[in-house]
Design a protein around this motif. Structure first.
Motif, PDB file in Angstrom:
ATOM      1  N   THR A 163       0.827  -1.203   0.000  1.00 39.91           N
ATOM      2  CA  THR A 163       0.000   0.000   0.000  1.00 39.91           C
ATOM      3  C   THR A 163       0.866   1.261   0.000  1.00 39.91           C
ATOM      4  O   THR A 163       1.979   1.262   0.533  1.00 39.91           O
ATOM      5  CB  THR A 163      -0.933   0.025   1.221  1.00 39.91           C
ATOM      6  OG1 THR A 163      -1.774   1.182   1.132  1.00 39.91           O
ATOM      7  CG2 THR A 163      -0.142   0.076   2.519  1.00 39.91           C
ATOM      8  N   SER A 164       0.348   2.321  -0.591  1.00 37.53           N
ATOM      9  CA  SER A 164       1.017   3.619  -0.538  1.00 37.53           C
ATOM     10  C   SER A 164       0.343   4.545   0.471  1.00 37.53           C
ATOM     11  O   SER A 164       0.720   5.712   0.582  1.00 37.53           O
ATOM     12  CB  SER A 164       1.001   4.274  -1.926  1.00 37.53           C
ATOM     13  OG  SER A 164      -0.335   4.481  -2.364  1.00 37.53           O
ATOM     14  N   ASP A 200      -5.642   0.567  -3.859  1.00 38.95           N
ATOM     15  CA  ASP A 200      -5.463   1.894  -4.451  1.00 38.95           C
ATOM     16  C   ASP A 200      -6.300   2.973  -3.763  1.00 38.95           C
ATOM     17  O   ASP A 200      -5.800   4.056  -3.474  1.00 38.95           O
ATOM     18  CB  ASP A 200      -5.805   1.843  -5.939  1.00 38.95           C
ATOM     19  CG  ASP A 200      -4.849   0.960  -6.717  1.00 38.95           C
ATOM     20  OD1 ASP A 200      -3.670   0.879  -6.312  1.00 38.95           O
ATOM     21  OD2 ASP A 200      -5.273   0.350  -7.706  1.00 38.95           O
ATOM     22  N   ASN A 201      -7.584   2.682  -3.501  1.00 37.65           N
ATOM     23  CA  ASN A 201      -8.480   3.691  -2.924  1.00 37.65           C
ATOM     24  C   ASN A 201      -9.286   3.100  -1.767  1.00 37.65           C
ATOM     25  O   ASN A 201     -10.509   3.010  -1.830  1.00 37.65           O
ATOM     26  CB  ASN A 201      -9.424   4.242  -4.002  1.00 37.65           C
ATOM     27  CG  ASN A 201      -8.688   4.947  -5.112  1.00 37.65           C
ATOM     28  OD1 ASN A 201      -8.115   6.013  -4.899  1.00 37.65           O
ATOM     29  ND2 ASN A 201      -8.699   4.350  -6.301  1.00 37.65           N
TER      30      ASN A 201
END
Length: 215
Positions: A163-164, A200-201
């Protein structure tokens, strides 16, 4: 960097009742419940005593009591409003249910449990303990409380790999959970299922797993 987490006011009756109404289980969450129920059925005696950490509004408890008619159940929560909602929802199972108010971190909650325990379950609760130190403490308490061969089943939010996003301290990698379970003496620690995975979200209500460990 986006932050994934949530803040709760679980001692506030109005907040708790609104939260419970909004947290009605989705099909994916029912799948988590049924994964937990199947594991209890596979590892514990039919008449076992099940302890739930953070019973909340008792959605899991209701399904366990319905699907496993011979178990007894003990719901632990630090929130009095949550225990009130749980008692309302489980009124038809009152002869099989005990409610215990306790803080999993600040006190030795296991001393309040009176039955030999065959299974300890939890959903969407332990991430609110604040991080690895407190979660490890609870995992150790569970290991000490369970009868030999008993099972711990933790359905909780995790931080996904790769994850970012920045996650609150109570949400960490599945691999770290498994290491912690083994460190406190559990055997056969594994992740049974990973639901609503979103890298991503993500929202605060996604990325949860069912972890199983045998005492």
């Amino acid at each position: 960097m986006a932050f994934v987490g949530a803040q709760h006011e679980f001692h506030n009756t109005r907040f708790v009742r609104d939260w419970a109404d909004r947290f009605v289980p989705s099909p994916e969450r029912i799948q988590l419940f049924d994964t937990i129920i199947d594991s209890i059925a596979n590892h514990a005696q039919a008449s076992t005593h099940v302890v739930e950490l953070g019973i909340g509004p008792a959605y899991l408890a209701e399904r366990v009591l319905e699907k496993l008619p011979n178990v007894t159940y003990e719901g632990i929560d630090f929130s009095e409003p949550m225990l009130e909602i749980a008692a309302e929802r489980l009124a038809s199972y009152a002869s099989r249910v005990t409610f215990t108010q306790a803080d999993l971190v600040a006190e030795e909650w296991g001393a309040k449990v009176t039955h030999p325990v065959g299974a300890i379950v939890s959903t969407w609760a332990l991430h609110d303990l604040g991080g690895e130190v407190n979660t490890t403490k609870v995992y150790r308490d569970c290991r000490n409380l369970l009868m030999p061969g008993g099972v711990l089943l933790n359905g909780d939010f995790v931080k996904p790999d790769d994850t970012s996003h920045d996650y609150e301290p109570g949400r960490f990698l599945v691999s770290r959970h498994l290491d912690m379970l083994q460190e406190v003496g559990f055997e056969d620690a594994q992740c049974l299922i990973y639901l609503e995975k979103e890298i991503d979200n993500p929202t605060a209500a996604q990325n949860y797993v069912c972890l199983q460990a045998v005492g």
